[in-house]
Design a protein around this motif. Sequence first.
Motif, short mmCIF file in Angstrom:
data_model
loop_
_atom_site.label_atom_id
_atom_site.label_comp_id
_atom_site.label_asym_id
_atom_site.label_seq_id
_atom_site.Cartn_x
_atom_site.Cartn_y
_atom_site.Cartn_z
N THR A 140 1.30 -1.37 -0.19
CA THR A 140 -0.25 0.00 -0.30
C THR A 140 0.98 1.13 -0.32
O THR A 140 0.58 2.58 -0.48
N LYS A 141 2.02 1.46 0.36
CA LYS A 141 2.29 2.66 0.85
C LYS A 141 3.90 2.54 -0.54
O LYS A 141 3.31 3.39 -0.99
N LEU A 142 3.10 1.79 -1.52
CA LEU A 142 3.45 2.25 -2.72
C LEU A 142 2.84 2.25 -3.96
O LEU A 142 3.31 2.01 -5.49
N LYS A 143 1.83 2.98 -3.50
CA LYS A 143 0.35 2.68 -4.63
C LYS A 143 0.82 3.92 -5.42
O LYS A 143 0.11 3.47 -6.57
N ASN A 144 1.93 4.68 -5.33
CA ASN A 144 1.56 6.15 -6.72
C ASN A 144 2.89 5.52 -7.12
O ASN A 144 3.61 6.56 -7.95
N TYR A 145 3.42 4.29 -6.56
CA TYR A 145 4.58 3.67 -8.04
C TYR A 145 4.57 2.84 -8.66
O TYR A 145 4.30 1.38 -7.99
N ASN A 146 3.44 2.23 -9.83
CA ASN A 146 2.81 1.37 -10.43
C ASN A 146 3.71 0.83 -10.83
O ASN A 146 3.74 -0.67 -10.64
N ARG A 147 5.44 1.14 -11.48
CA ARG A 147 5.48 -0.24 -11.99
C ARG A 147 6.56 -0.70 -11.19
O ARG A 147 6.78 -1.96 -11.36
N CYS A 148 6.67 -0.10 -9.55
CA CYS A 148 7.68 -1.32 -8.89
C CYS A 148 5.89 -2.18 -7.88
O CYS A 148 6.60 -3.27 -7.93
N LEU A 149 4.99 -1.51 -8.39
CA LEU A 149 4.10 -3.12 -8.05
C LEU A 149 4.33 -4.03 -9.22
O LEU A 149 4.12 -5.22 -8.91
N PHE A 150 3.97 -3.36 -10.47
CA PHE A 150 4.29 -4.03 -11.77
C PHE A 150 5.50 -5.44 -11.38
O PHE A 150 4.90 -6.78 -11.97
N LEU A 172 5.28 -10.52 -10.36
CA LEU A 172 5.90 -11.16 -11.24
C LEU A 172 6.52 -11.94 -9.63
O LEU A 172 7.16 -12.92 -9.90
N VAL A 173 7.06 -11.89 -8.49
CA VAL A 173 7.63 -12.17 -7.36
C VAL A 173 6.69 -13.49 -7.49
O VAL A 173 7.91 -14.84 -7.46
N ASN A 174 6.27 -13.86 -6.75
CA ASN A 174 5.25 -15.28 -6.62
C ASN A 174 3.54 -14.51 -6.73
O ASN A 174 3.07 -13.62 -6.47
N ARG A 175 3.09 -16.08 -6.14
CA ARG A 175 1.64 -15.90 -6.22
C ARG A 175 0.57 -15.13 -5.58
O ARG A 175 0.10 -14.28 -5.26
N PRO A 200 -5.21 -5.88 -6.29
CA PRO A 200 -6.68 -4.69 -5.05
C PRO A 200 -5.86 -3.84 -5.50
O PRO A 200 -6.85 -2.68 -5.39
N ILE A 201 -4.20 -2.90 -5.14
CA ILE A 201 -4.24 -1.77 -4.64
C ILE A 201 -3.81 -1.35 -6.59
O ILE A 201 -4.64 -0.17 -6.38
N LEU A 202 -3.51 -2.11 -7.34
CA LEU A 202 -2.92 -1.47 -8.90
C LEU A 202 -3.97 -1.09 -9.25
O LEU A 202 -4.37 0.03 -9.65
N TRP A 203 -5.62 -1.98 -8.58
CA TRP A 203 -6.67 -2.13 -9.79
C TRP A 203 -7.75 -0.93 -8.38
O TRP A 203 -9.13 -0.77 -9.29
#
Length: 365
Positions: free
Chosen positions: A14-24, A28-31, A39-42
């Motif tokens: 949630t702390k990365l909510k404004n950093y979409n590239r990091c969240l993307f 890919l790390v794991n399930r 849910p955060i991205l969307w």
Amino acid sequence: MLALPNECLFEIFTKLKNYNRCLFSCLLVNRQWCRNVVPILWSGPVPFENRKFIRTCLMALNSEEKAELIPFNIFLPINVKLLFKYTSYITTIKILSDDGIKKWLDLEGPPELAYHSDLNYIVRDAIETIRYSLVLMFLRTSNNIKDLKAYGMFYSKTTSLLIEIADKSTTVTNLSFWKNRLGPEGTKLLAEALCKNSTLTFLDLWGNCIGPEGGKALAKALYKNNSLTHLKLNNNQLGPDGGKALAKALCENKSLISLDLWCNKLGPDGGKAFAETLCKNTALLSLDLSKNLLGFEGIKALTKALCKNNTLTFLDLSENQLDTKGGMELAKALCMNTTLASLKLCSNQIDDIILSQINALLVRK
């Protein structure tokens, strides 16, 4: 190595909510990470200008929503199962352009609907229908939508659907229609919905050609609605009659704390009507009457009202043909008023000495 609990991961992401590239990248790390990040991205705001976003959302349409697109030879795959119920996480929708839909049509739609700078009526109808189906799907699949903004869609099926939100939605608290040409008739429909709505707190109808009749319809709604706290009606051609109707309603309404009426040609009569409101209303904290041709008589009435009002904290009277004589009247009123903390007088003809006196009186409070 033990995995962190989902609750901890969610708080971190949630702390990365404004950093979409990091969240993307985290997707890919794991399930486990993926389930927490989606849910955060969307949650929004939804990127309506993004073609890939539009493609994913089109896959979420049900059979009825897809049927709307068949007349345009748009046949979407059936029985497609998305990995997540992506749209159920959406909390904010901003439809500020149709660029994403245009790009999708250009690259993935039927050849005859490929985007051209001189959009013909068939392509425009297709874009409108896709937008309609998507909004319909958002409302069906998400129970979390709180903020919805739509810009320049004109009065259409989608706008009718957005008006329906005010009638049926129990989650949307902020609703903004900018330059959608609702007109008096569309505004009347919205006003009827506001009479029943108990969740909407913020409504912005900037630039919708509401006119006096639309203003009267909204005024009637304000007698019944007790949840709306912020209303913006800037640049809507309300005129003196629309302004007087709203002012009269605010003598009774006890929930609205902020009203913006910039550029509505209220005239001196509108100014006098709102002066009467300020003598009776005990809820309004902020009032914008800038660029309304209030003239000396309208301002004079408002200054008398300020001697009695003890709730208003912000007032904008910019661009109202206010001269030094009117400025002196305001200065006298401020000597008696104990609550007004901010007064805007830009683009008037007030002497600099009087302006300094007014500012000094405001600073003392």
